[in-house]
Design a protein around this motif. Structure first.
Motif, mmCIF file in Angstrom:
data_model
loop_
_atom_site.group_PDB
_atom_site.id
_atom_site.type_symbol
_atom_site.label_atom_id
_atom_site.label_comp_id
_atom_site.label_asym_id
_atom_site.label_seq_id
_atom_site.Cartn_x
_atom_site.Cartn_y
_atom_site.Cartn_z
ATOM 1 N N PHE A 88 37.968 -5.308 29.869
ATOM 2 C CA PHE A 88 37.234 -4.060 29.631
ATOM 3 C C PHE A 88 36.275 -4.306 28.470
ATOM 4 O O PHE A 88 36.332 -5.357 27.809
ATOM 5 N N VAL A 89 35.388 -3.368 28.238
ATOM 6 C CA VAL A 89 34.402 -3.478 27.160
ATOM 7 C C VAL A 89 34.524 -2.253 26.264
ATOM 8 O O VAL A 89 34.503 -1.110 26.749
ATOM 9 N N ILE A 90 34.657 -2.474 24.971
ATOM 10 C CA ILE A 90 34.710 -1.373 24.006
ATOM 11 C C ILE A 90 33.282 -1.073 23.550
ATOM 12 O O ILE A 90 32.533 -1.978 23.164
ATOM 13 N N ALA B 133 35.290 3.837 21.785
ATOM 14 C CA ALA B 133 35.949 3.142 20.680
ATOM 15 C C ALA B 133 37.145 3.909 20.137
ATOM 16 O O ALA B 133 38.149 3.304 19.745
ATOM 17 N N ASP B 134 37.073 5.235 20.119
ATOM 18 C CA ASP B 134 38.195 6.028 19.592
ATOM 19 C C ASP B 134 39.481 5.767 20.374
ATOM 20 O O ASP B 134 40.585 5.855 19.818
ATOM 21 N N GLN B 135 39.341 5.442 21.635
ATOM 22 C CA GLN B 135 40.507 5.163 22.486
ATOM 23 C C GLN B 135 41.278 3.927 22.006
ATOM 24 O O GLN B 135 42.492 3.814 22.216
ATOM 25 N N TYR B 136 40.551 3.010 21.331
ATOM 26 C CA TYR B 136 41.159 1.750 20.878
ATOM 27 C C TYR B 136 41.245 1.669 19.348
ATOM 28 O O TYR B 136 41.493 0.597 18.804
ATOM 29 N N ARG B 137 41.074 2.774 18.688
ATOM 30 C CA ARG B 137 40.935 2.793 17.232
ATOM 31 C C ARG B 137 42.102 2.115 16.508
ATOM 32 O O ARG B 137 41.915 1.473 15.468
ATOM 33 N N ASP B 138 43.319 2.237 17.041
ATOM 34 C CA ASP B 138 44.480 1.658 16.357
ATOM 35 C C ASP B 138 44.464 0.139 16.362
ATOM 36 O O ASP B 138 45.213 -0.497 15.613
ATOM 37 N N LYS B 139 43.584 -0.465 17.183
ATOM 38 C CA LYS B 139 43.494 -1.923 17.244
ATOM 39 C C LYS B 139 42.102 -2.411 16.824
ATOM 40 O O LYS B 139 41.678 -3.516 17.167
ATOM 41 N N MET C 178 34.630 -0.172 13.648
ATOM 42 C CA MET C 178 34.274 1.220 13.964
ATOM 43 C C MET C 178 32.917 1.574 13.353
ATOM 44 O O MET C 178 32.110 2.279 13.974
ATOM 45 N N ALA C 179 32.651 1.058 12.162
ATOM 46 C CA ALA C 179 31.370 1.335 11.503
ATOM 47 C C ALA C 179 30.213 0.692 12.252
ATOM 48 O O ALA C 179 29.101 1.255 12.313
#
Length: 455
Positions: free
Chosen positions: A82-84, A89-95, A101-102
Motif C-alpha cells: 500500500f502507499v501512505i 497518513a492518520d490511519q498509520y500514525r502509530d507507526k 507526519m510533518a
C-alpha cells in the motif's frame, strides 16, 4: 603447592576482574546468537507476521554484483502493499514519526511512502558477530557514556545489549560498515524549485586494526580515521578534510584538519564537530548530521524510550540503481518517492535533550534505530524554541556481497525553508563503494592531506 596456590589466586582475581569489567553478565551475553540475533535484536517476528523472524539475513550470493560493484535488487519484482499519503497518513500514525507526519503536511500533493513486504535482510561476518559478543563482555561506558573503554577487545557494536539511550547510540557509531573503504558520492542542496548543483566527494575511511603500521599506543583511543575531498564543482574542488575519530571526545576531542585550496595550507579544524557547518551544505546540515549522527554525545542527555514498530526506509536498492540519473531522484521539496521503499521494522527509540549550559542548534533530537543493524533510520531535529525543524531519513540497503549495511541516500529536510539536502548518491559514479582499502598511517596525517588537496 605455593606456586599452585599463587596461580589459583591470580586466576581467581583475573576472573573477578573480568566479571567486574563486563558490560553485562556472561549469561546475558550468551543470549547473543541464541535467543537474540548475534547483534542483539529480537529473533522472533511480530504478532501478526508483518515483521518476519530473523533467519540469518541474505546470503552473499543473493544477487548479481556488477564488475563496478553495483548490486542487483533481490526484491526488484515486489510491488507495494500500500502507499501512505497525506490523505490516509492518520490511519498509520502509530507507526510513523512526527517528522514523517510533518512531511505529509508540508508536501501533501507529492510526498508519499510506498510500503513493501518486510525483509530482515541484514547480517554481518562471523568475526563481527564475535566482536559484538566481546563487546558485551568487556566494553564499558566512561564519563556517563560520553566515551567507551576496552573497545580494542572488540572493535564493533559497543553495547549489543544496551542498558540506556547513549549505549544504543554508541551501537550506531560503532557499527560495522564493511571495514576499510573508498567511495565517491554526490551531495545536493536543491532550491525550492528543485534546481541543484551536484557536489562530488571522494572519501576514505580506515580502522586502526586494519592499518598495519598504526601506532600501537593510539589503538585504544581511535575508532577510525576518515579523509574526505571535494572534487567538483570547480569552485569547491580541492577542499579536503581529515579527522581522527576518538572513543572519548570529552577526554581527547576529535582531531580534525582542513586543507583550504585557496590558501594552500592545512590548519586544525575544531569546527568540524557538533553544530559546525557541514561541508558544502549551504547551512542545511551540521557536522554531526553526517551519517544521521556522528561524533561525541556529551552535549545531550540520552533517554531510551524503548522499542516500537515503525515504517522506515529499507532495502533501498532501487535508489542506488545505476540506471537512474540524479535528475530522476532529486525533485522539488524531497527526493522522488517513485524510487523509495519503506518496510515495517522494530526500532529502538531514543530522545536526546540538550544539557543545561550546553550549546547546539538542535535542542532535541528524536532518533529511531533499526534493531537489526543499529543504523539510525529516522531522526527528528528540534530548534531552540522546541519546534520541529529538520527531518532526516536514512535510505538503507544491505550489501549482501560484503555483508555490510549502508545508506544509498541520506536526506535532511528543512521544514521551514522548504529546502533539503541529499547525500551519498552514487548512481552516475563509475562504481560504488570499494572495500578492503590498503592504507598506511601516514596517508591519514596532516602532511598527507596537503598532498591530496593539491592533486
Amino acid at each position: 603447592m605455593k606456586t599452585i596456590l599463587n596461580k589459583g589466586c591470580i586466576l581467581a582475581l583475573s576472573l573477578l576482574t573480568s566479571q567486574a569489567m563486563a558490560a553485562v553478565s556472561a549469561d546475558e551475553a550468551a543470549r547473543l546468537g541464541t535467543t537474540l540475533t548475534p547483534l542483539g535484536a529480537q529473533k522472533e517476528g511480530n504478532a501478526d507476521g508483518s515483521i518476519p523472524a530473523w533467519t540469518g539475513g541474505l546470503p552473499k550470493d543473493a544477487g548479481k554484483v556488477a564488475s563496478n560493484g553495483f548490486l542487483a535488487n533481490p526484491f526488484g519484482a515486489e510491488k507495494p502493499l500500500f502507499v501512505i499519503t497525506a490523505s490516509n497518513a492518520d490511519q498509520y500514525r502509530d507507526k510513523l514519526t512526527e517528522g514523517q507526519m510533518a512531511l505529509f503536511k508540508r508536501y501533501p500533493a507529492t510526498y508519499r511512502m510506498p510500503v513493501y513486504p518486510s525483509h530482515r535482510s541484514a547480517t554481518v561476518p562471523a568475526a563481527v558477530m564475535q566482536a559484538a559478543r566481546n563487546s558485551a563482555l568487556y566494553v564499558q561506558p566512561v564519563n556517563d557514556g560520553d566515551g567507551v573503554s576496552n573497545f580494542e577487545k572488540s572493535g564493533y557494536y559497543a553495547f549489543p545489549i544496551p542498558n540506556n539511550g547513549v549505549e544504543v547510540l554508541w551501537n550506531h557509531v560503532t557499527r560495522y560498515v564493511g571495514g576499510n573503504y573508498w567511495r565517491s558520492y554526490i551531495q545536493v542542496t536543491p532550491q525550492e524549485n528543485g534546481a541543484y548543483t551536484p557536489v562530488r566527494f571522494e572519501e576514505e575511511q580506515v580502522y586502526p586494526a586494519q592499518v598495519a603500521d598504526f601506532p600501537p599506543e593510539r589503538k585504544g583511543g581511535i575508532l577510525y580515521m576518515v579523509k574526505q575531498k571535494v572534487t567538483a564543482p570547480a569552485r569547491l574542488a580541492g577542499t579536503a578534510v581529515l579527522a581522527h575519530e576518538t572513543l572519548n571526545q570529552t577526554v581527547e576531542p576529535r582531531l580534525a584538519w582542513v586543507y583550504n585550496a585557496g590558501q594552500r595550507r592545512v590548519r586544525r579544524a575544531p569546527q568540524i564537530a557538533y553544530d559546525g557547518p557541514g561541508t558544502a551544505s549551504e547551512g542545511l546540515r551540521t557536522a554531526d548530521n553526517l551519517d544521521m549522527f556522528n561524533g561525541a554525545p556529551d552535549r545531550y542527555e540520552w533517554t531510551l524510550v524503548g522499542k516500537k514498530e515503525l515504517y522506515i526506509p529499507y532495502n533501498s536498492y532501487a535508489l542506488e540503481s545505476p540506471t537512474l540519473k540524479y535528475d530522476d531522484i532529486v525533485k522539488a521539496g524531497h527526493i522522488n518517492p517513485d524510487h523509495t521503499r519503506y518496510e515495517l521494522h522494530r526500532v529502538w527509540e531514543v530522545v536526546a535533550t540538550l544539557k543545561p549550559g550546553s550549546r547546539h542548534v538542535y535542542s532535541k533530537r528524536h532518533m529511531y534505530l533499526d534493531e537489526d543493524t543499529w543504523q539510525i533510520a529516522e531522526a527528528d531535529h528540534y530548534d531552540g524554541r522546541g519546534q520541529l525543524w529538520r527531518v532526516a531519513e536514512g535510505h538503507a540497503l544491505f550489501n549482501y556481497s560484503q555483508q555490510a549495511s549502508y545508506l544509498a541516500v541520506e536526506t535532511l529536510y528543512d521544514l521551514m525553508s522548504g529546502r533539503y539536502l541529499a547525500l551519498g548518491m552514487r548512481n552516475q559514479e563509475p562504481g560504488t563503494t570499494k572495500y578492503g582499502l590498503a592504507a598506511k598511517y601516514y596517508d591519514f596525517t596532516p602532511a598527507a592531506l596537503r598532498t591530496d588537496g593539491l592533486r
